[in-house]
Design an enzyme around this catalytic site. Structure first.
Site, short mmCIF file in Angstrom:
data_model
loop_
_atom_site.label_atom_id
_atom_site.label_comp_id
_atom_site.label_asym_id
_atom_site.label_seq_id
_atom_site.Cartn_x
_atom_site.Cartn_y
_atom_site.Cartn_z
N ILE A 1 -43.50 -69.53 -85.72
CA ILE A 1 -44.64 -68.86 -85.08
C ILE A 1 -44.75 -67.42 -85.57
CG2 ILE A 1 -45.64 -68.13 -82.88
CD1 ILE A 1 -44.07 -70.37 -81.54
N GLU B 1 -39.48 -61.80 -89.20
CA GLU B 1 -40.46 -62.67 -88.55
C GLU B 1 -39.82 -63.92 -87.96
OE1 GLU B 1 -43.33 -63.53 -86.73
OE2 GLU B 1 -44.20 -62.25 -88.28
N GLY C 1 -30.64 -83.67 -81.73
CA GLY C 1 -30.38 -82.50 -82.57
C GLY C 1 -31.02 -81.22 -82.09
N LYS D 1 -31.33 -63.21 -84.71
CA LYS D 1 -31.73 -62.57 -83.45
C LYS D 1 -30.56 -61.86 -82.78
CE LYS D 1 -31.10 -67.14 -81.62
NZ LYS D 1 -30.92 -67.96 -82.81
N LYS E 1 -34.04 -62.65 -77.81
CA LYS E 1 -35.41 -62.61 -78.30
C LYS E 1 -36.29 -61.71 -77.42
CE LYS E 1 -34.82 -67.20 -80.28
NZ LYS E 1 -35.06 -68.65 -80.13
N GLY F 1 -39.09 -69.00 -84.60
CA GLY F 1 -39.17 -69.93 -85.72
C GLY F 1 -40.39 -69.68 -86.60
N VAL G 1 -31.69 -73.73 -92.47
CA VAL G 1 -32.80 -72.87 -92.90
C VAL G 1 -32.56 -72.36 -94.32
CG1 VAL G 1 -34.11 -70.77 -92.40
CG2 VAL G 1 -33.26 -72.19 -90.51
#
Length: 457
Positions: A137, A130, A188, A106, A206, A135, A17
């Site tokens: 969304i 966010e 993956g 998280k 989460k 991810g 990321v």
């Protein structure tokens, strides 16, 4: 040509990321400047090893191992290291310096969220997250802002792509859990150690974040009830499909009323459950995520999309970066988190749900009446009963953990048996679990083959 002021952005971590965030900041600088009214200058990337291979080719001069110096010279700090420490220390350092912080961590938020939000409020900074739940969304902003004037009553979320991929493979291809996990690893979707995913730990983190946000109440991670998918079998998945159900690992957050005190409270829990194939969440396939929100005024809402992936998650991170940058341009303090409701987190035993119980029973007269009496004594009302032709099998699978984990077969194989599939009406979790234990102890029940909750109806 418009002249823009510079806002200094420090990045902590350059994994799948982080490297995409860095690439997009460098490649789309003019575009971001036109959206923000200021130029976003990536001043450095803190990593453990500056020479480690990266997914993206980035300028070497940006890399450093001195995170503190980088943080203290930044207006906005993006934390994408993962884990609790040293990430917690760096985030606190950034907030205390007055920088806004964006994180996708998280685990950090679920365990230290109140401490971090308080630190941000003390100095007028803002903590954005966010990308921490699902991810790409957008779910944090809708809960925090768009639905702030509404009352959220319930959230059902598929928030872990690895487990959804595994359960979907089991449903569509007939693979066992082990085979589906191997496929997920090859593609993956699963880590070398998949415990956090298949054990439900990732989803529980989460759930704690979603519940805290939706109900304006701090929900500690240790009060989130958790079961993973490790006990789900191909036979359970096949039986679910035959009955018009699908098994999904759900993060469930809801408002409850304690029947003993009449006090309103909240519940946050994670477990595999049956949902109807007609429910919108049943159509969430592969490694995708979805969050289904029920609100009193807005009604039913569903947010669907990629729950992971480097560039996908980077999209959510950069959305937060733009929001933070705009706040710097406009000025003013950050907006504090709303946890003023202070609702108690109720024990899972207070949850009202439904069970589907599969029993192996002796094939003899009076068995059904005996089972019905046990259910009645436990205060559990039966909605449906299905009985199969007799068989001699006595294979046993007990999913989940306490209180269901204590259920075990107590009869020897050999005598002819039949299978009963019992669907219950809604009852308290504690009553349902106690009834399952009573069934297991009955002389007519040779095994409790499966226990799954039913959600989404």
């Amino acid at each position: 040509m418009i002249e823009y002021r510079n806002l200094r952005v420090a990045l902590l971590g350059a994994g799948s990321v982080g490297s995409q965030v860095a690439r997009l900041l460098l490649e789309q600088g003019d575009e971001f400047a036109s959206r923000v009214g200021a130029r976003l200058e990536l001043v450095g990337i803190a990593v453990r090893d500056v020479n480690a291979p990266r997914d993206v080719d980035l300028p070497k001069e940006l890399f450093t191992t001195d995170a503190t110096s980088l943080i203290l010279g930044a207006d906005i700090v993006v934390e994408l290291m993962g884990g609790v420490e040293p990430a917690r220390g760096y985030v606190l350092e950034a907030l205390n310096s007055g920088a806004d912080v964006i994180t996708a961590n998280k685990a950090l938020l679920a365990t230290h969220g109140p401490e971090l939000f308080e630190a941000a409020e003390q100095v007028g900074a803002q903590l954005y997250y966010e990308a921490a739940v699902a991810g790409a969304i957008p779910i944090i902003r809708p809960l925090r802002d768009s639905l702030a004037g509404d009352t959220v009553s319930r959230i059902l979320g598929i928030v872990n792509g690895t487990t959804n991929f595994i359960l979907d493979r089991m449903d569509t291809t007939g693979e066992t859990l082990a085979d589906a996990l191997a496929t997920a690893t090859e593609r993956g979707y699963a880590e070398a150690d998949p415990t956090a995913d298949i054990g439900g730990y990732d989803a529980a983190q989460k759930a704690a974040i979603l519940a805290s946000l939706a109900f304006h109440t701090t929900v500690p991670l240790e009060q989130v009830y958790r079961e993973g998918i490790t006990s789900i079998t191909r036979e359970q998945v096949e039986a679910a499909r035959a009955g018009g159900w699908v098994i999904k690992l759900l993060a469930i957050c809801e408002r409850l009323v304690d029947p003993e005190t009449g006090e309103e409270g909240v519940s946050a829990r994670v477990y595999p459950a049956l949902i109807s194939r007609e429910h919108p969440l049943a159509a969430v396939r592969g490694a995708h995520n979805a969050v289904f929100v029920q609100a009193e005024a807005a009604g039913d809402l569903m947010f669907y999309g990629a729950g992971a992936g480097g560039v996908e998650t980077a999209s959510a991170v950069l959305g937060d970066v733009v929001s933070a940058a705009r706040r710097h341009v406009v000025g003013g303090p950050g907006v504090a988190e709303s946890t003023h409701a202070g609702l108690p987190v109720l024990d899972v035993g207070r949850v009202v749900t439904r069970y589907q119980i599969t029993l192996s029973v002796e094939d003899q007269p009076g068995v059904l009446a005996t089972v019905a009496n046990i259910l009645s004594d436990g205060g559990v009302s039966v909605e449906t009963v299905q009985q199969s032709v007799p068989s001699n099998t006595s294979s046993v699978v007990i999913p989940g953990r306490s209180p269901l984990q204590s259920v075990a077969p107590i009869h020897a194989a050999g005598a002819p048996t039949a299978t009963l599939v019992i669907g219950t009406h809604e009852a308290e979790e504690a009553a349902l679990a106690a009834t399952v234990e009573a069934l297991a102890a009955s002389d007519v029940v040779t095994a409790v083959s499966s226990v799954l909750r039913v959600e989404g109806s």
